[in-house]
Design a protein around this motif. Structure first.
Motif, PDB file in Angstrom:
ATOM      1  N   GLU A 264       2.117  29.372   1.738  1.00 33.93           N
ATOM      2  CA  GLU A 264       0.884  28.794   2.269  1.00 33.93           C
ATOM      3  C   GLU A 264       0.096  29.822   3.068  1.00 33.93           C
ATOM      4  O   GLU A 264      -1.130  29.939   2.942  1.00 33.93           O
ATOM      5  CB  GLU A 264       1.223  27.589   3.151  1.00 33.93           C
ATOM      6  CG  GLU A 264       0.029  26.944   3.823  1.00 33.93           C
ATOM      7  CD  GLU A 264      -0.833  26.174   2.864  1.00 33.93           C
ATOM      8  OE1 GLU A 264      -2.020  25.968   3.190  1.00 33.93           O
ATOM      9  OE2 GLU A 264      -0.340  25.787   1.796  1.00 33.93           O
ATOM     10  N   ASP A 265       0.796  30.581   3.908  1.00 34.34           N
ATOM     11  CA  ASP A 265       0.125  31.612   4.698  1.00 34.34           C
ATOM     12  C   ASP A 265      -0.467  32.689   3.804  1.00 34.34           C
ATOM     13  O   ASP A 265      -1.574  33.181   4.049  1.00 34.34           O
ATOM     14  CB  ASP A 265       1.114  32.254   5.677  1.00 34.34           C
ATOM     15  CG  ASP A 265       1.289  31.431   6.938  1.00 34.34           C
ATOM     16  OD1 ASP A 265       0.345  30.704   7.296  1.00 34.34           O
ATOM     17  OD2 ASP A 265       2.361  31.509   7.547  1.00 34.34           O
TER      18      ASP A 265
ATOM     19  N   ARG B  40      -2.543  22.773  16.232  1.00 39.08           N
ATOM     20  CA  ARG B  40      -1.817  23.690  15.356  1.00 39.08           C
ATOM     21  C   ARG B  40      -1.043  22.886  14.321  1.00 39.08           C
ATOM     22  O   ARG B  40      -1.067  21.658  14.343  1.00 39.08           O
ATOM     23  CB  ARG B  40      -0.859  24.585  16.160  1.00 39.08           C
ATOM     24  CG  ARG B  40      -1.549  25.481  17.167  1.00 39.08           C
ATOM     25  CD  ARG B  40      -2.464  26.488  16.488  1.00 39.08           C
ATOM     26  NE  ARG B  40      -3.022  27.438  17.417  1.00 39.08           N
ATOM     27  CZ  ARG B  40      -4.123  27.260  18.113  1.00 39.08           C
ATOM     28  NH1 ARG B  40      -4.770  26.112  17.996  1.00 39.08           N
ATOM     29  NH2 ARG B  40      -4.575  28.184  18.930  1.00 39.08           N
ATOM     30  N   ARG B  41      -0.367  23.580  13.423  1.00 39.52           N
ATOM     31  CA  ARG B  41       0.397  22.897  12.385  1.00 39.52           C
ATOM     32  C   ARG B  41       1.846  23.356  12.441  1.00 39.52           C
ATOM     33  O   ARG B  41       2.147  24.533  12.286  1.00 39.52           O
ATOM     34  CB  ARG B  41      -0.183  23.191  11.000  1.00 39.52           C
ATOM     35  CG  ARG B  41       0.436  22.344   9.898  1.00 39.52           C
ATOM     36  CD  ARG B  41      -0.147  22.731   8.564  1.00 39.52           C
ATOM     37  NE  ARG B  41      -1.555  22.434   8.480  1.00 39.52           N
ATOM     38  CZ  ARG B  41      -2.046  21.240   8.168  1.00 39.52           C
ATOM     39  NH1 ARG B  41      -1.227  20.238   7.914  1.00 39.52           N
ATOM     40  NH2 ARG B  41      -3.338  21.045   8.096  1.00 39.52           N
ATOM     41  N   TYR B  42       2.726  22.416  12.721  1.00 43.42           N
ATOM     42  CA  TYR B  42       4.161  22.678  12.712  1.00 43.42           C
ATOM     43  C   TYR B  42       4.851  21.372  12.360  1.00 43.42           C
ATOM     44  O   TYR B  42       4.545  20.339  12.965  1.00 43.42           O
ATOM     45  CB  TYR B  42       4.633  23.175  14.090  1.00 43.42           C
ATOM     46  CG  TYR B  42       6.129  23.501  14.130  1.00 43.42           C
ATOM     47  CD1 TYR B  42       6.607  24.702  13.635  1.00 43.42           C
ATOM     48  CD2 TYR B  42       7.037  22.577  14.647  1.00 43.42           C
ATOM     49  CE1 TYR B  42       7.962  24.995  13.671  1.00 43.42           C
ATOM     50  CE2 TYR B  42       8.391  22.861  14.679  1.00 43.42           C
ATOM     51  CZ  TYR B  42       8.847  24.074  14.193  1.00 43.42           C
ATOM     52  OH  TYR B  42      10.188  24.365  14.219  1.00 43.42           O
TER      53      TYR B  42
ATOM     54  N   ASN C   9       3.992  29.207  12.500  1.00 43.09           N
ATOM     55  CA  ASN C   9       3.823  29.323  11.053  1.00 43.09           C
ATOM     56  C   ASN C   9       4.887  30.188  10.396  1.00 43.09           C
ATOM     57  O   ASN C   9       4.984  30.233   9.171  1.00 43.09           O
ATOM     58  CB  ASN C   9       2.437  29.904  10.727  1.00 43.09           C
ATOM     59  CG  ASN C   9       1.345  28.857  10.830  1.00 43.09           C
ATOM     60  OD1 ASN C   9       1.623  27.685  10.993  1.00 43.09           O
ATOM     61  ND2 ASN C   9       0.108  29.293  10.759  1.00 43.09           N
ATOM     62  N   SER C  10       5.657  30.903  11.186  1.00 43.41           N
ATOM     63  CA  SER C  10       6.669  31.786  10.619  1.00 43.41           C
ATOM     64  C   SER C  10       7.747  30.986   9.895  1.00 43.41           C
ATOM     65  O   SER C  10       8.225  29.969  10.415  1.00 43.41           O
ATOM     66  CB  SER C  10       7.314  32.628  11.721  1.00 43.41           C
ATOM     67  OG  SER C  10       8.453  33.312  11.234  1.00 43.41           O
TER      68      SER C  10
ATOM     69  N   GLN D  32      10.759  27.520  11.249  1.00 38.96           N
ATOM     70  CA  GLN D  32      10.696  26.162  10.715  1.00 38.96           C
ATOM     71  C   GLN D  32      11.940  25.346  11.082  1.00 38.96           C
ATOM     72  O   GLN D  32      13.008  25.903  11.358  1.00 38.96           O
ATOM     73  CB  GLN D  32      10.514  26.204   9.205  1.00 38.96           C
ATOM     74  CG  GLN D  32       9.246  26.928   8.779  1.00 38.96           C
ATOM     75  CD  GLN D  32       8.023  26.483   9.558  1.00 38.96           C
ATOM     76  OE1 GLN D  32       7.647  25.316   9.512  1.00 38.96           O
ATOM     77  NE2 GLN D  32       7.392  27.402  10.285  1.00 38.96           N
TER      78      GLN D  32
ATOM     79  N   LEU E 112       5.300  24.171   9.084  1.00 43.69           N
ATOM     80  CA  LEU E 112       4.334  24.829   8.223  1.00 43.69           C
ATOM     81  C   LEU E 112       3.996  23.941   7.039  1.00 43.69           C
ATOM     82  O   LEU E 112       4.877  23.386   6.394  1.00 43.69           O
ATOM     83  CB  LEU E 112       4.913  26.160   7.718  1.00 43.69           C
ATOM     84  CG  LEU E 112       4.079  26.935   6.692  1.00 43.69           C
ATOM     85  CD1 LEU E 112       2.800  27.427   7.335  1.00 43.69           C
ATOM     86  CD2 LEU E 112       4.866  28.107   6.135  1.00 43.69           C
ATOM     87  N   ARG E 113       2.682  23.801   6.735  1.00 46.28           N
ATOM     88  CA  ARG E 113       2.258  22.997   5.591  1.00 46.28           C
ATOM     89  C   ARG E 113       2.708  23.656   4.298  1.00 46.28           C
ATOM     90  O   ARG E 113       2.507  24.849   4.096  1.00 46.28           O
ATOM     91  CB  ARG E 113       0.731  22.844   5.586  1.00 46.28           C
ATOM     92  CG  ARG E 113       0.208  21.952   4.458  1.00 46.28           C
ATOM     93  CD  ARG E 113      -1.176  21.443   4.795  1.00 46.28           C
ATOM     94  NE  ARG E 113      -2.148  22.508   4.832  1.00 46.28           N
ATOM     95  CZ  ARG E 113      -2.902  22.866   3.801  1.00 46.28           C
ATOM     96  NH1 ARG E 113      -2.763  22.258   2.646  1.00 46.28           N
ATOM     97  NH2 ARG E 113      -3.793  23.829   3.911  1.00 46.28           N
TER      98      ARG E 113
END
Length: 366
Positions: free
Chosen positions: A198-199, A151-153, A50-51, A55, A155-156
């Motif tokens: 988003e985070d 997980r999400r990659y 998520n960082s 990305q 990042l949304r």
């Protein structure tokens, strides 16, 4: 578990990249070999996906630009220490300007500056292979691995569609702050390269949810749960289950054994999903498939155990009301079973939760 997930992902990513794309040895003819900075990139992609620094844009552009800078400096600066320091410094400036800051890029520039033989042989081709080629390979593997492991990659993004295909924010992230305001907060505290919008929205939403939980006081699941329950057994046919849903207007039914031990739960959505799957598989309409699904006269009736969910969240009577909020905040869970030594003693539905919160608000006002 998270450490194991990240470590396994890095292993798979580097192993596949080294086995199919690059080589563990040094092939100066084509530049297809593993370099140390790819290991650092793997740490970011698999351990902190998520960082903003992990990305795809930051990884691919950051590493590639750093390699180009390193090669250019190596061609014009012969003194080793000056060459290394200058390559890293200019790589930072270049990646920062392109909003492609990626910490391993510094190691890429340093690797290039410390390897004059590779630079002389490959020149600027070094930026394409192995740097860009290896980084792109890791990115694609990290994307696939994130999906497989939940997980999400990448990042949304803030305005990306949610899991329902709409642009509404999920419930715990519906803030009174716009994307621009959230970005300003990150800029003000110099956190834009450490945290994404988003985070930040997710963290603020979680904090608000926790604050609401604190305001709910000492109310527990045992105080608001329904305890005189209507349940079904594992061998109950779906026709009976459907009748109970229709008669009582329930959205969920717990499944227990003859000793009231909790086995699972059936939500109305389970019936709809199963009927839809049967309609597609048998090439027929939805309603005929649903009638066939709940028909108790069919040769082999579908039973409760065939569609019940066994992975729903559970709680005990002493569980605080605040702990139940995130369980039903924005998930497919409409009810949380309350257990005591494995036996079902009650259930808390969303209706129970809303009623309890409403009472809590009234007490706070008066």
């Amino acid at each position: 578990m998270e450490a194991v997930r990240a470590g396994l992902g890095a292993f798979i990513g580097l192993w596949l990249t080294g086995f199919f794309v690059l080589s563990p040895g040094v092939d100066l003819d084509y530049g297809l070999y593993l370099v140390a900075p790819l290991g650092a990139s793997a740490v970011l992609m698999f351990a902190v996906p998520n960082s903003p620094l992990a990305q795809p844009w930051s990884a691919v552009v950051g590493n590639t630009v750093a390699a180009l800078v390193g090669v250019a400096i190596s061609l014009f600066v012969p003194e080793p220490i000056l060459r290394i320091a200058l390559a890293i410094a200019l790589a930072i400036v270049a990646t920062f300007t392109l909003r492609a800051v990626h910490p391993p890029a510094g190691a890429v520039a340093m690797t290039v500056a410390m390897s004059p033989e590779a630079v002389q042989h490959l020149g600027f081709w070094f930026a394409l292979a192995p740097i860009a080629t290896g980084t792109v390979s890791l990115v694609f593997i990290a994307i696939a691995y994130a999906r497989v492991t939940g997980r999400r990659y990448p990042l949304r993004q803030f305005d990306q569609q949610n899991r329902h295909g709409t642009t509404d924010r999920i419930a715990v992230e519906r803030l009174g702050l716009s994307e621009a305001e959230l970005s300003d907060i990150l800029q003000q505290y110099r956190q834009s390269f450490n945290l994404g919008v988003e985070d930040l929205a997710r963290l603020i939403g979680a904090a608000e949810l926790l604050a609401a939980a604190h305001q709910s006081g000492t109310t527990t699941a045992g105080a608001i749960m329904s305890s005189n329950l209507i349940t079904v057994e594992a061998n109950t046919d779906l026709g009976t289950v459907a009748d109970l849903f229709r008669r009582h207007r329930f959205t969920s039914l717990p499944v227990v054994d003859d000793k009231q031990r909790f086995l699972g739960i059936i939500f109305q959505m389970h019936l709809i999903s199963r009927a839809r799957d049967d309609a597609l598989r048998l090439d027929r309409g939805f309603m005929p498939a649903l009638r066939r699904l709940i028909d108790p006269e069919r040769s082999k009736p579908v039973l409760a155990l065939d569609i019940m969910s066994v992975t729903v969240p559970r709680a005990i009577a002493a569980t605080p009301l605040g702990a139940l909020l995130p369980l039903m905040g924005d998930t497919d869970v409409d009810a949380v079973p309350i257990l005591e030594y494995g036996k079902l003693i009650g259930i808390v539905t969303r209706t129970d939760l809303i009623a309890a919160l409403a009472r809590s608000m009234v007490r706070t006002e008066f």
